[in-house]
Design a protein around this motif. Structure first.
Motif: not given
Lengths: 332, 336
Positions: A27-50
């Protein structure tokens, strides 16, 4: 410091290392100041792990997470708690704890094990509770709050912890629709004040209407973009792969693909809201609107929501609601 | 906070009252004036002097120390395991102590070693037994998150300890058997002089350790995830809490026998009274209420106005069990 992104994720591989099983590569990505990011994905895809990897609560199988340029894994715990707030998915439950007592705990990282809290802390705590609209419930015990109120208390916790980065695992779970929007609005307010917010959610309509950025987590990687980018590239439909659900990019609705053969039906109604929702009801019940009707095709004429006519087998039936009409159609 | 201050002040008054009664009441009638004079060290009533300073006062102090220690360790366990029914007794810490004592008291005679270990040996054995159970529970709790599994493990260990103890009892001689059975009934008398000093030191260390943990415990009370995200090292907090518990509960069991239910009930009495989960208030309140509770048990056990003395363990159970039943009925989450 400020030249670095609040969150940089580099070649991150996550999964359960103990089983030698990595379910997401690089996974390569970044987040900036003041950015509201929604992490979306199916059950068990690893959202909590990320999220847990970003928070430094779990070590990745490979790659690294940088918070303001420094590796989260090597950042000192106490320092990390002033850089990042992580609100877990499990609701804060504790008997005999008032909202204020709960929010007070978020100030501990600034004072170690013993140093007393000062008036600044008290002010931050009260402000945070006020901003989520819980001032009148500050002395109420956590286990006497509704789900929506408890979630807002958890946001107040993150607010009072006053970190530049806030991660929330499923803050909108168990909430009704107005509360979902209210929670995401509070997150957006936090983002507007310059904080970087990442929250995981299953609630795509809320996420797509409020978030700046969507991190769409798929089994083979992460797609990043504005909600509209992901819709226009049809990436969003990859979320529904292997299911009967599809996102209709034209209407912006999720559609449940009907199994079996659709029966043709003719609809006689002017363009407008009434037509739209009559079509909706018919498609929901396994019909398809026929543009080339044969003499056997039933015909519906819609004039008003309470003036609906069905012509079939030479008979003409009148209905006062779509509900009644559908009950009859389903039996025929 | 005002609520807490009032509760603390009231508890101190109750402590003074109970302590006075405990010193005045007994099989030998000693007037209040003589008791006071004995305490201050000038009296011509040498019998009163001897009874008060060699017997009643050490007994009262032992009761206060043991009650406080058991209650504080119970509070620690309830927070660490996030379970209202956790406590030294439920988790098998007392059973561990019993097994240690059984090995020393019964084992030494069964193996023909004689009672060479002495009183300090009993204390050490009980402490080590308690520590062993706690380490087992700690090891399991790092692998198994489910709290019920850990509680069941504690119960299983208690049963295993009883089984081994039964074997030891079967093969031991009459006098060691009797001294073991008397130990299991619990007693706050017979701890005085150097042993009382040692007891007090261990309790003081354990208590200070517990008080230092007030803030981490507040956070851990919300769950492990919150503690981690606030920068606390959950493993070391647990370790310190377990260390404190084994010092407190282990010492109480070692010097006074396996006294049950105090450690379970007193934290709930305090929580119900204070309606807070802030350990900076709960810990001191539990400390003093625990002392009061066992002092009261001691008063009732010696049955005022008669020569009869009941085992303090039975008194503690009879007073603690109603509280525990109340908590079970009140807290629906236990059933769920």
């Amino acid at each position: 410091m400020s030249s670095h992104n609040p969150i940089s994720i580099r070649a991150l591989e996550i999964g359960y290392g103990a089983q030698g099983y990595s379910y997401m590569h690089r996974i390569d990505c970044h987040a900036q100041h003041g950015e509201l990011i929604a992490l979306v994905g199916r059950n068990g895809v690893g959202k909590s792990t990320l999220l847990r990897c970003i928070a430094g609560l779990q070590s990745p199988l490979g790659g690294q997470v940088l918070l303001h340029g420094s590796d989260v894994q090597t950042t000192d715990r106490a320092r990390r708690a002033q850089l990042l707030s992580f609100i877990p998915a499990d609701p804060a439950r504790s008997t005999n704890t008032t909202v204020r007592e709960f929010v007070t705990l978020s100030r501990y990282p600034r004072h170690g094990w013993f140093a007393p809290l000062d008036s600044d802390d008290q002010h931050e705590i009260d402000t945070a509770i006020h901003r989520v609209g819980l001032s009148h419930l500050a002395q109420r015990h956590l286990d006497h709050l509704s789900d929506g109120e408890r979630q807002r208390a958890m946001i107040a916790f993150a607010l009072a912890q006053d970190t530049p980065i806030v991660l929330m695992d499923e803050p909108t779970a168990f909430l009704d629709l107005p509360n979902k929007f209210e929670v995401v609005r509070l997150l957006r307010d936090m983002a507007l004040s310059g904080k970087t917010i990442v929250f995981s959610t299953h609630d795509i309509p809320t996420a797509f209407s409020m978030a700046d950025t969507i991190w769409l987590m798929l089994p083979d990687g992460l797609s990043v973009g504005a909600p509209e980018d992901l819709i226009l590239s049809n990436t969003i439909n990859r979320l529904m792969d292997g299911s009967h659900v599809a996102f209709d990019t034209a209407s912006g609705h999720f559609i449940y693909a009907h199994e079996g053969i659709r029966r043709p039906i003719a609809l006689n109604a002017p363009e407008g809201v009434l037509r739209t929702w009559t079509v909706h009801a018919l498609e929901r019940n396994g019909f398809t609107i026929s543009t080339t009707p044969t003499p056997e095709t039933p015909i519906i004429t819609a004039i008003e929501p309470n003036q609906l006519t069905l012509q079939t087998n030479g008979k003409s039936l009148h209905f006062g609601s779509i509900h009644d009409l559908m009950l009859t159609l389903r039996q025929s | 906070m005002r609520h807490t201050a009032i509760f603390m002040a009231a508890s101190v008054l109750v402590l003074v009252a109970l302590l006075t009664l405990d010193l005045v009441l007994g099989s030998v009638r000693i007037p209040m004036r003589d008791v006071l004079q004995s305490l201050l060290g000038y009296t011509d009533n040498t019998l009163a002097q001897s009874i008060v300073s060699n017997y009643r006062l050490p007994k009262a102090i032992t009761a206060i120390l043991a009650g406080a220690a058991l209650s504080v360790s119970g509070l620690l366990m309830q927070t660490i395991f996030r379970n209202p029914l956790a406590g030294p007794y439920v988790l098998g810490i007392s059973s561990g102590a019993s097994l240690g004592v059984a090995l020393v008291v019964l084992g030494s005679s069964a193996l023909g070693l004689g009672f060479w270990v002495g009183q300090l040996g009993v204390v050490l054995a009980a402490m080590m037994g308690a520590m062993l159970v706690l380490l087992l529970i700690l090891a399991v709790s790092m692998r198994i998150r489910d709290i019920m599994t850990i509680l069941i493990l504690g119960m299983m260990f208690g049963s295993a300890a009883s089984a081994i103890t039964s074997i030891l009892q079967f093969f031991s001689d009459e006098s060691s058997l009797k001294s073991y059975v008397l130990w299991t009934m619990g007693s706050v008398s017979g701890v005085s002089g150097d042993r009382l000093t040692l007891f007090a030191i261990i309790i003081a260390v354990g208590t200070v350790l517990a008080l230092l943990l007030a803030r981490p415990l507040n956070v851990l009370n919300l769950g492990e995830n919150y503690a981690k995200t606030l920068g606390y090292n959950v493993i070391s907090i647990r370790f310190l809490a377990f260390l404190s518990t084994s010092l407190l509960a282990g010492a109480a069991a070692a010097f006074c026998g396996p006294i049950g239910f105090i450690g379970l009930a007193v934290p709930h009495i305090v929580k119900i009274s204070l309606r807070t989960s802030n350990h900076t208030a709960l810990l001191p309140a539990t400390l003093i209420t625990g002392g009061n509770m066992l002092l009261l048990c001691d008063l009732l056990a010696q049955l005022p106005g008669s020569d009869l003395v009941f085992p303090i363990n039975s008194m503690a159970a009879l007073m603690g069990i109603p509280v525990v039943i109340y908590v079970i009925f009140k807290n629906k989450r236990i059933a769920a």
